[in-house]
Design a protein around this motif. Structure first.
Motif, PDB file in Angstrom:
ATOM      1  N   GLN A   8      14.928   4.274   5.178  1.00  0.00           N
ATOM      2  CA  GLN A   8      14.392   4.066   6.718  1.00  0.00           C
ATOM      3  C   GLN A   8      13.044   3.393   6.641  1.00  0.00           C
ATOM      4  O   GLN A   8      12.647   2.749   7.223  1.00  0.00           O
ATOM      5  N   ILE A   9      12.480   4.264   6.002  1.00  0.00           N
ATOM      6  CA  ILE A   9      10.730   3.727   5.666  1.00  0.00           C
ATOM      7  C   ILE A   9      10.873   2.797   5.410  1.00  0.00           C
ATOM      8  O   ILE A   9       9.693   1.488   6.090  1.00  0.00           O
ATOM      9  N   VAL A  10      11.293   2.125   4.512  1.00  0.00           N
ATOM     10  CA  VAL A  10      11.651   1.125   3.553  1.00  0.00           C
ATOM     11  C   VAL A  10      11.770   0.124   4.662  1.00  0.00           C
ATOM     12  O   VAL A  10      11.345  -1.448   4.529  1.00  0.00           O
ATOM     13  N   HIS A  11      12.710  -0.128   5.089  1.00  0.00           N
ATOM     14  CA  HIS A  11      13.828  -0.581   5.884  1.00  0.00           C
ATOM     15  C   HIS A  11      12.675  -1.508   6.939  1.00  0.00           C
ATOM     16  O   HIS A  11      12.448  -2.552   7.167  1.00  0.00           O
ATOM     17  N   THR A  12      11.873   0.023   7.802  1.00  0.00           N
ATOM     18  CA  THR A  12      10.640  -0.094   9.003  1.00  0.00           C
ATOM     19  C   THR A  12       9.677  -0.888   8.324  1.00  0.00           C
ATOM     20  O   THR A  12       9.405  -1.773   9.156  1.00  0.00           O
ATOM     21  N   ILE A  13       9.406  -0.943   7.365  1.00  0.00           N
ATOM     22  CA  ILE A  13       8.054  -1.670   6.622  1.00  0.00           C
ATOM     23  C   ILE A  13       8.273  -3.144   6.847  1.00  0.00           C
ATOM     24  O   ILE A  13       7.927  -4.086   6.728  1.00  0.00           O
ATOM     25  N   ALA A  14       9.313  -3.418   6.041  1.00  0.00           N
ATOM     26  CA  ALA A  14      10.770  -4.618   5.494  1.00  0.00           C
ATOM     27  C   ALA A  14      10.502  -5.729   7.094  1.00  0.00           C
ATOM     28  O   ALA A  14       9.826  -6.490   6.914  1.00  0.00           O
ATOM     29  N   VAL A  15      11.199  -4.825   8.014  1.00  0.00           N
ATOM     30  CA  VAL A  15      10.942  -5.018   8.813  1.00  0.00           C
ATOM     31  C   VAL A  15       9.956  -5.766  10.166  1.00  0.00           C
ATOM     32  O   VAL A  15       9.643  -6.756  10.800  1.00  0.00           O
ATOM     33  N   GLU A  16       9.152  -4.696   9.785  1.00  0.00           N
ATOM     34  CA  GLU A  16       7.497  -4.994  11.221  1.00  0.00           C
ATOM     35  C   GLU A  16       6.864  -5.659   9.724  1.00  0.00           C
ATOM     36  O   GLU A  16       5.771  -6.870  10.441  1.00  0.00           O
ATOM     37  N   THR A  17       6.935  -6.387   8.650  1.00  0.00           N
ATOM     38  CA  THR A  17       5.697  -7.600   7.618  1.00  0.00           C
ATOM     39  C   THR A  17       6.751  -8.829   7.376  1.00  0.00           C
ATOM     40  O   THR A  17       6.253  -9.466   6.676  1.00  0.00           O
ATOM     41  N   ASN A  18       7.490  -8.967   7.359  1.00  0.00           N
ATOM     42  CA  ASN A  18       9.134  -9.877   6.714  1.00  0.00           C
ATOM     43  C   ASN A  18       8.477 -10.339   5.601  1.00  0.00           C
ATOM     44  O   ASN A  18       8.412 -10.980   5.082  1.00  0.00           O
ATOM     45  N   THR A  19       9.421  -8.756   5.276  1.00  0.00           N
ATOM     46  CA  THR A  19       9.153  -8.583   3.581  1.00  0.00           C
ATOM     47  C   THR A  19      10.574  -8.732   3.076  1.00  0.00           C
ATOM     48  O   THR A  19      11.016  -7.452   3.738  1.00  0.00           O
ATOM     49  N   PRO A  20      11.210  -9.052   1.741  1.00  0.00           N
ATOM     50  CA  PRO A  20      11.840  -8.176   1.541  1.00  0.00           C
ATOM     51  C   PRO A  20      12.005  -6.726   1.205  1.00  0.00           C
ATOM     52  O   PRO A  20      11.795  -6.574   0.288  1.00  0.00           O
ATOM     53  N   GLU A  21      13.192  -6.239   1.622  1.00  0.00           N
ATOM     54  CA  GLU A  21      13.277  -4.879   1.237  1.00  0.00           C
ATOM     55  C   GLU A  21      12.983  -4.514   0.087  1.00  0.00           C
ATOM     56  O   GLU A  21      12.432  -3.228   0.057  1.00  0.00           O
ATOM     57  N   GLU A  22      13.516  -5.429  -0.890  1.00  0.00           N
ATOM     58  CA  GLU A  22      13.677  -4.844  -2.302  1.00  0.00           C
ATOM     59  C   GLU A  22      11.795  -5.077  -3.298  1.00  0.00           C
ATOM     60  O   GLU A  22      11.542  -4.065  -3.319  1.00  0.00           O
ATOM     61  N   THR A  23      10.923  -6.086  -2.057  1.00  0.00           N
ATOM     62  CA  THR A  23       9.648  -5.856  -2.613  1.00  0.00           C
ATOM     63  C   THR A  23       8.734  -4.504  -1.923  1.00  0.00           C
ATOM     64  O   THR A  23       8.317  -4.090  -2.560  1.00  0.00           O
ATOM     65  N   VAL A  24       9.420  -4.036  -0.880  1.00  0.00           N
ATOM     66  CA  VAL A  24       8.417  -3.330   0.177  1.00  0.00           C
ATOM     67  C   VAL A  24       8.854  -1.920  -0.925  1.00  0.00           C
ATOM     68  O   VAL A  24       8.447  -1.282  -1.271  1.00  0.00           O
ATOM     69  N   ALA A  25      10.449  -1.729  -1.179  1.00  0.00           N
ATOM     70  CA  ALA A  25      10.964  -0.437  -2.404  1.00  0.00           C
ATOM     71  C   ALA A  25       9.745  -0.522  -3.671  1.00  0.00           C
ATOM     72  O   ALA A  25      10.105   0.413  -4.199  1.00  0.00           O
ATOM     73  N   ARG A  26       9.686  -1.812  -4.062  1.00  0.00           N
ATOM     74  CA  ARG A  26       9.258  -1.507  -5.334  1.00  0.00           C
ATOM     75  C   ARG A  26       7.730  -1.077  -5.399  1.00  0.00           C
ATOM     76  O   ARG A  26       7.053  -0.553  -5.949  1.00  0.00           O
ATOM     77  N   MET A  27       7.335  -1.899  -4.402  1.00  0.00           N
ATOM     78  CA  MET A  27       5.527  -1.760  -3.769  1.00  0.00           C
ATOM     79  C   MET A  27       5.717  -0.462  -3.740  1.00  0.00           C
ATOM     80  O   MET A  27       4.567   0.622  -3.886  1.00  0.00           O
ATOM     81  N   TYR A  28       6.355   0.310  -2.758  1.00  0.00           N
ATOM     82  CA  TYR A  28       6.365   2.244  -2.015  1.00  0.00           C
ATOM     83  C   TYR A  28       6.690   2.702  -3.634  1.00  0.00           C
ATOM     84  O   TYR A  28       5.615   3.587  -3.424  1.00  0.00           O
ATOM     85  N   ALA A  29       7.600   2.225  -4.685  1.00  0.00           N
ATOM     86  CA  ALA A  29       7.914   3.474  -5.908  1.00  0.00           C
ATOM     87  C   ALA A  29       6.412   3.385  -6.620  1.00  0.00           C
ATOM     88  O   ALA A  29       6.279   4.503  -6.623  1.00  0.00           O
ATOM     89  N   ASP A  30       6.121   1.980  -6.999  1.00  0.00           N
ATOM     90  CA  ASP A  30       4.730   1.932  -7.111  1.00  0.00           C
ATOM     91  C   ASP A  30       3.601   2.367  -6.821  1.00  0.00           C
ATOM     92  O   ASP A  30       2.894   3.535  -7.031  1.00  0.00           O
ATOM     93  N   THR A  31       3.340   2.832  -6.064  1.00  0.00           N
ATOM     94  CA  THR A  31       2.131   3.304  -4.930  1.00  0.00           C
ATOM     95  C   THR A  31       2.202   4.854  -4.905  1.00  0.00           C
ATOM     96  O   THR A  31       1.669   5.169  -5.453  1.00  0.00           O
ATOM     97  N   LEU A  32       3.477   5.060  -4.927  1.00  0.00           N
ATOM     98  CA  LEU A  32       3.853   6.298  -5.141  1.00  0.00           C
ATOM     99  C   LEU A  32       3.505   7.245  -6.545  1.00  0.00           C
ATOM    100  O   LEU A  32       2.455   8.723  -6.407  1.00  0.00           O
ATOM    101  N   ASP A  33       3.612   6.526  -7.384  1.00  0.00           N
ATOM    102  CA  ASP A  33       4.004   6.231  -8.465  1.00  0.00           C
ATOM    103  C   ASP A  33       2.303   7.255  -8.875  1.00  0.00           C
ATOM    104  O   ASP A  33       1.900   7.638  -9.748  1.00  0.00           O
TER     105      ASP A  33
END
Length: 65
Positions: A8-33
């Protein structure tokens, strides 16, 4: 945090920033790591990762955490 919550976090960021969910998910995972590698306290890492990804995609200052 449950997978559904992260999705849901990934989806929300993707919608807010008009960015593909795959990109957001990868960025989120990398940042969290990255945060987990250096953190001694993990309570707020998910929130910090969410804020950094959102700020990065909006072109804001992402060096706050």
């Amino acid at each position: 945090m449950r997978h559904a919550d992260v999705a849901q976090i990934v989806h929300t960021i993707a919608v807010e920033t008009n960015t593909p969910e795959e990109t957001v998910a990868r960025m989120y995972a990398d940042t969290l790591d990255s945060y987990r590698a250096d953190a001694r306290i993990h309570d707020y890492l998910l929130l910090f990762a969410e804020r950094k990804v959102r700020a990065t995609l909006r072109g804001g200052n992402s060096n706050r955490h």
